[in-house]
Design an enzyme around this catalytic site. Structure first.
Site, PDB file in Angstrom:
ATOM      1  N   HIS A   1     -10.330  -4.071  10.324  1.00 40.30           N
ATOM      2  CA  HIS A   1     -10.914  -3.937   8.986  1.00 40.30           C
ATOM      3  C   HIS A   1     -12.148  -3.044   8.940  1.00 40.30           C
ATOM      4  CE1 HIS A   1      -8.290  -7.267   8.014  1.00 40.30           C
ATOM      5  NE2 HIS A   1      -8.680  -7.274   6.776  1.00 40.30           N
TER       6      HIS A   1
ATOM      7  N   GLU B   1       0.807  -1.222   0.000  1.00 41.06           N
ATOM      8  CA  GLU B   1       0.000   0.000   0.000  1.00 41.06           C
ATOM      9  C   GLU B   1       0.837   1.267   0.000  1.00 41.06           C
ATOM     10  OE1 GLU B   1      -0.753  -2.591   1.958  1.00 41.06           O
ATOM     11  OE2 GLU B   1      -2.843  -3.114   1.540  1.00 41.06           O
TER      12      GLU B   1
HETATM   13  C1  LIG Z   1      -2.203  -4.488   4.624  1.00 42.73           C
HETATM   14  C2  LIG Z   1      -3.267  -5.333   4.051  1.00 42.73           C
HETATM   15  N1  LIG Z   1      -3.600  -5.182   2.748  1.00 42.73           N
HETATM   16  C3  LIG Z   1      -4.554  -5.948   2.201  1.00 42.73           C
HETATM   17  C4  LIG Z   1      -5.231  -6.873   2.943  1.00 42.73           C
HETATM   18  C5  LIG Z   1      -6.331  -7.709   2.309  1.00 42.73           C
HETATM   19  N2  LIG Z   1      -5.867  -9.090   2.172  1.00 42.73           N
HETATM   20  C6  LIG Z   1      -6.094  -9.987   3.155  1.00 42.73           C
HETATM   21  S1  LIG Z   1      -5.358 -11.441   2.841  1.00 42.73           S
HETATM   22  C7  LIG Z   1      -4.738 -10.926   1.376  1.00 42.73           C
HETATM   23  C8  LIG Z   1      -3.918 -11.877   0.565  1.00 42.73           C
HETATM   24  C9  LIG Z   1      -2.729 -12.395   1.314  1.00 42.73           C
HETATM   25  O1  LIG Z   1      -2.216 -13.556   0.718  1.00 42.73           O
HETATM   26  P1  LIG Z   1      -1.074 -14.383   1.381  1.00 42.73           P
HETATM   27  O2  LIG Z   1      -0.179 -13.500   2.156  1.00 42.73           O
HETATM   28  O3  LIG Z   1      -0.451 -15.186   0.303  1.00 42.73           O
HETATM   29  O4  LIG Z   1      -1.778 -15.353   2.431  1.00 42.73           O
HETATM   30  P2  LIG Z   1      -2.886 -16.477   2.156  1.00 42.73           P
HETATM   31  O5  LIG Z   1      -4.205 -15.797   2.213  1.00 42.73           O
HETATM   32  O6  LIG Z   1      -2.609 -17.050   0.823  1.00 42.73           O
HETATM   33  O7  LIG Z   1      -2.739 -17.460   3.266  1.00 42.73           O
HETATM   34  C10 LIG Z   1      -5.111  -9.609   1.140  1.00 42.73           C
HETATM   35  C11 LIG Z   1      -4.758  -8.832  -0.054  1.00 42.73           C
HETATM   36  C12 LIG Z   1      -4.879  -6.984   4.303  1.00 42.73           C
HETATM   37  N3  LIG Z   1      -5.526  -7.834   5.123  1.00 42.73           N
HETATM   38  N4  LIG Z   1      -3.890  -6.236   4.809  1.00 42.73           N
END
Ligand SMILES: Cc1ncc(C[n+]2csc(CCOP(=O)(O)OP(=O)(O)O)c2C)c(N)n1
Ligand SMILES: Cc1ncc(C[n+]2csc(CCOP(=O)(O)OP(=O)(O)O)c2C)c(N)n1
Ligand SMILES: [Mg+2]
Ligand SMILES: [Mg+2]
Lengths: 328, 340, 328, 340
Positions: free
Chosen positions: A132, A61
């Site tokens: 959130h 971000e």
């Molecule tokens: C700072 C932030 N940006 C965006 C999000 C929204 N978000 C939650 S999980 C995610 C994807 C994360 O993927 P990964 O780190 O690969 O973990 P996985 O869900 O695959 O276990 C996003 C974009 C968030 N929670 N925090």
């Protein structure tokens, strides 16, 4: 033509129209493209405008807000989505120190025509929990150099987002989460809603209910309930938080002599505080009773259904506060 | 999507087992754990759909062998975990009572976080489980601080920082690993690479296809491990933890696995991945790999495994039912646990 | 024994005493150790307590605030320095979503006894410019779960920092930049100043001047000038912004019926707004005139000497506003 | 401090010049530029001490050969620079009038930023100089966005992102380089490694002693360059820019140099570094290396060089004096250039 649309559809219309009109308008954010946007706002735009105009970003971000700043000073018109506005906490340095300040620091030699947008507050769905579902309006609205706006209905959402994209100032466009899936009337033609005018959403003579974003709907419901008890409430939608347009609220208080400010944000140091402080300075002699606030409770957003409900401002609280102010 | 990594070809369970033997009792326990985690999520998702669970639900299904290796191999009398939001499996492995977890998911006052946290925000200091976290990458510095505290307190535990492939794109990953080496903290950075950051494939969010390659700039040991195979994860975890305990230096490990469900429960379309890809990963399902080995080696037969599954489901169903009838928090609790 | 010390010396005493008393107290930040602290607050501590207790960090604000959080939940008592509080914009996610919320999100199972401290506002030296001289008090004070305090003199600085280190809550300790090198009386013995009590710094009967941090000195000077014109001004130091203690200000307004709120922060959505809103709600019937504000001008901090001066609240403005309120 | 990198041994100017010849006119120009930058800072620091300049002052002295190579080799009709706060030298090389820069430092209304920005915040769109920046690492994403805009606008320029060794510790460095590769932006990331992040030596703030080693995780070309030697910096810059222009892909370059002054003007003690170290670097002073080569090759003699210096000083002194008597901003300008 007036059509019925959800807020995300209204916002989507605004984006599509502006992207069609001006090829400098580009979208950046997480899951805005191929995934079509977590809250549907960018739906279909990737297919229509392609991956160079609707760019999916990694979870970075701070830096993709900074990329937006860089694009904007080069004359692009980036619209940067925060999946949730809470995540802008990650980007606060770019927002405060770059997006907001470059115009001033450069003595006006550069402009930063970008929009930072995304949903804030406890919605659309319940159970968003503490990290959130925050409403950080005041954090943005405190920063000189930004324009900060938040629409309360679908019509304004479209017209204000279009105006935001055309603004030469950086705009933080706060989409009330609870409104995202709600429907309302939108003009499917070309129109703009100005970024510096509050708006009276309901006329009344006994008391003024002042809100912005999602709290306007609460005010309107409260006004409806008050009417049954013979109280005529006016509802003013502040809509533009920075710069803050006090004229309609002051005019209303001049008439009603009573006001309640309603806000989803935490009460202390929230946007409502500024509204009350301005009413104090500019409306004091019109007030028969102190202006009070109904706001979010001062805790991180709790998960349990009953606690979450209790943490939000409610129609009952507004009605009670209004009646208390009127002495009935 | 040619750059998309395929499931890492690894030796068959028999070969893996030969290289790193685990005894029958251990394997039975691991199998039970995997079944428990898988069924926990199945019931949880069911309860979400029934409306009792709200907000976010991130299923661990498919990734169980990672936890089996990397959580079991910790010594939770002295070690600590700082997790991200996909945390149910790791909480179960840490020894937390499923009823308390369900109670939290139902928003009950006896839930892990008194109903205030929800799925992403459970903390059990008794189990040395210091939270899920809803901010991608947000737990990485916290885990580093836990490691630093252990060092300063001259305790001999280590901290385990768990995050996904998406977290490698956040600044905190980078800043924290640099400091971890500077400060020599006993922290293992466990990246669960399930090939997607929400709907964004590795190739679309990562400048390099192998995440270990992105972790070369921090002066710490790194490796990539097959995350479908309990022998591989156990072997790696035991070896890595022993090394970190001894050297008192950080380490980065990327474990390759796959999530079966959408990112969260609202992500149903999965228009970003193909059936072929899913099928290829299901071929190497951790439960399947383990159970077929056990059947082959006659440690358990198919009927016994099914009986085990039913026993686990019955146990979990009882927990679900018990949690359901627990009371919600009292209204007065809204304003507790925060200074006003 | 009462001794004369600069603010940074007073803060340094607090740190030294607490580090001596409690070995869980550790310091983290940029240039806090070997360099001895850019604003001298940590001077000598590296030599005295060693590199494991006074840790120099790279420029990684978000993560070393997060490291502080991790240490705190493990029972350490980290004191994390921001070289300037502006840089906390980089760490806002850790501040809002971790430091402030973990206690609540864990249902009270974990505490986060850490202090985030550093100088804010336009000082000690002039010419800090837009990205280094902001006063972000309101951004912190809006966030439930934090305690937010800012001392106005050397005595309070020491006593409050000691109390902050001993607090089981996370504390944001805002050091007024303009005060850093100013001298005043400090007790070199053991004492604490509570984190939840505002304080009347000067008694008076005609008008109440309300400030916190560096603006208290402006209020005191204004009171002095007003005295020459026969106006008796009371000065209330809000000191603790979150939770905000209104009792002395309300008591004062009850007596004076007039108030001006003075603040270095940008006026809109600044801390002063909350103070005015509370005076509205709880002090309305005592007010003969509306409470107004004298605050920082709503621009990024400009560089040129004359513009910088103009951007800050001034004693003349306070005196003028007080007289306007009193109708003379 | 055994891990502290020493000045990179590089061939003598004669050898360097043989490998990458620069003609006499170019060398004369470079010499004049270096002298100009060095003297600009000397006068600036003098004016700071006299009280006319306030706030921060970060001297470029010692690092001039970096700018000579990397700014001169840009084509500022199409390329752009996004700098950090140690920016005076780069502004001069971009063609900005020293009088306007001094005027800004004096807080005059005709200063580069109308007196509102100060030393760290000058922007000259005409010169394609898009700012200094006071936030370490803050300009890196901005420069990336400038590169992305150039790409989207189908223009053929590149963007140059300039930052110090300390910026490698910030999350934005990491996030931005990852995205630069994903989005294929034509951006050169120029890390001016002057061995210190304020008072913190490389060994104390960086997990690895070579910063190129910390930039391996982003799938882009990287290299380390001797920053004291104008042949080396010019050769590297020309080659790298040609490559980035052609491939339209980002590139990372670490240039080794040394700042002679303290971090800023308030940093006088320099208790964090040794006289030996300073002396070793001054041995390879960029002005000394260049001028001794020119003397040896009989391009200029010592007297001519001194005359050149005096001419530059006279020119700068005149600019200082002219800027001094310029008016300060009008009070009404306080509230201009910002929406109220
Ligand atoms: C700072 C932030 N940006 C965006 C999000 C929204 N978000 C939650 S999980 C995610 C994807 C994360 O993927 P990964 O780190 O690969 O973990 P996985 O869900 O695959 O276990 C996003 C974009 C968030 N929670 N925090
Ligand atoms: C985010 C942030 N943190 C801290 C600072 C204070 N600060 C200014 S420059 C600096 C050191 C940077 O060193 P480096 O990047 O190597 O650049 P150099 O000064 O050596 O040119 C620090 C810590 C800052 N300006 N911004
Ligand atoms: Mg993933
Ligand atoms: Mg440096």
């Amino acid at each position: 033509m007036i059509v019925k649309k959800s807020t995300h559809e209204a916002l989507n219309m605004a984006l599509r129209e502006e992207m069609t009109r001006d090829e400098r308008v580009v979208i950046l954010g997480e899951e805005v493209g191929q995934y079509n946007g977590v809250h549907y706002v960018t739906r279909g735009l990737y297919a229509e405008f392609g991956k160079d105009r609707v760019m999916d970003t990694p979870i970075s971000e701070e830096s993709f807000v900074g990329i937006g700043v860089g694009m904007a000073i080069m004359g692009q018109r980036p619209v940067v989505e925060m999946m949730r506005m809470d995540f802008a906490l990650r980007a606060m340095d770019q927002v405060y120190n770059h997006m907001a300040k470059i115009r001033y620091m450069s003595g006006g030699r550069l402009a930063v025509p970008m929009v930072l947008r995304g949903p804030e507050g406890p919605g659309p769905n319940p159970g968003l929990t503490a990290q959130h579902g925050q409403q950080l309006t005041a954090v943005f609205a405190h920063c000189p150099g930004l324009r900060v706006v938040s629409p309360s209905n679908q019509y304004d959402a479209k017209g204000m987002l279009k105006a935001a994209i055309r603004s030469d100032d950086p705009v933080v466009f706060l989409e009330p989460g609870p409104l995202n899936n709600k429907q309302g009337e939108v003009d499917d033609g070309e129109y703009l809603v100005p970024l510096d005018q509050a708006d009276t959403k309901r006329e009344g003579s006994d008391i003024t209910l002042i809100g912005y974003g999602a709290s306007v709907a609460l005010c309107l419901q409260a006004a409806h309930e008050l009417e049954r008890d013979g109280v005529s409430a006016e509802v003013v939608d502040m809509r533009c938080l920075r710069p803050l347009d006090m004229a309609p609220a002051l005019a209303s208080v001049h008439k009603t002599n009573h006001a309640v400010v309603v806000d989803y944000a935490w009460q202390s140091y929230g946007p409502g505080a500024e509204i009350v402080a301005r009413l104090m300075a500019e409306g004091f002699w019109d007030l028969e009773k102190p202006v009070t606030r109904v706001a979010g409770k001062e805790t991180p957003l709790p998960y349990a259904a009953n606690l979450e409900e209790l943490s939000k401002p409610s129609v009952e609280e507004i009605v009670a506060e209004a009646k208390r102010s009127l002495g009935n | 999507m040619s750059a998309r990594p395929q499931p890492k070809l690894s030796p068959s369970p028999a070969t893996a087992a030969a290289r790193f033997p685990l005894d029958a009792a251990t394997l039975r326990n691991y199998l039970r754990q995997i079944v428990m985690m898988r069924e926990f999520e199945r019931l949880g998702e069911r309860e979400f759909k029934s409306g009792l669970i709200r907000g976010y639900y991130h299923s661990y299904a498919g990734q169980e062998a990672v936890g089996v290796g990397f959580v079991n191999s910790l010594d939770l009398n002295r070690d600590y975990i700082v997790d991200h939001y996909r945390d149910h499996g790791h909480m179960l492995l840490s020894g937390m009572d499923p009823e308390r977890i369900y109670a939290e998911l139902f928003g009950r006052r006896n839930g892990v976080s008194k109903g205030k946290g929800g799925s992403m925000h459970m903390y059990s200091p008794e189990n040395h489980f210091l939270g899920g976290d809803g901010i991608v990458g947000g737990g990485i510095p916290v885990a580093t601080g836990v490691g630093l505290a252990l060092k300063q307190q001259k305790r001999d535990g280590i901290s385990l920082s768990i995050f996904g492939d998406g977290a490698l794109d956040t600044g905190t990953f980078h800043e924290s690993l640099n400091m971890a080496t500077l400060f020599q903290v006993p922290t293992v950075y466990l990246c669960i690479n399930n090939m997607y950051s929400m709907g964004t494939s590795l190739a679309r969010h990562s400048s390099m296809p192998r995440l270990v390659d992105r972790a070369q700039g921090y002066g710490m040991g790194t490796e990539q491990v097959d995350g479908q195979d309990v022998w591989a994860t156990t072997e790696a975890a035991e070896r890595i933890y022993a090394r970190v305990r001894k050297q008192k230096k950080p380490y980065f490990v990327e474990v390759l696995t796959y999530r079966y469900q959408g990112h969260g429960i609202h992500d149903k379309a999965l228009n970003y991945r193909t059936l072929e890809e899913e099928t290829a990963w299901h071929e190497r399902d951790p439960l399947k790999l383990l159970s077929s080995y056990m059947i082959e080696e006659k440690i358990m037969n198919r009927a016994e495994i099914e009986a085990l599954r039913q026993e686990v489901v019955a146990e979990l169903e009882a927990k679900v039912e018990a949690a359901k009838v627990e009371p919600e928090p009292d209204a007065s609790e809204l304003l507790e646990d925060v200074t006003l």
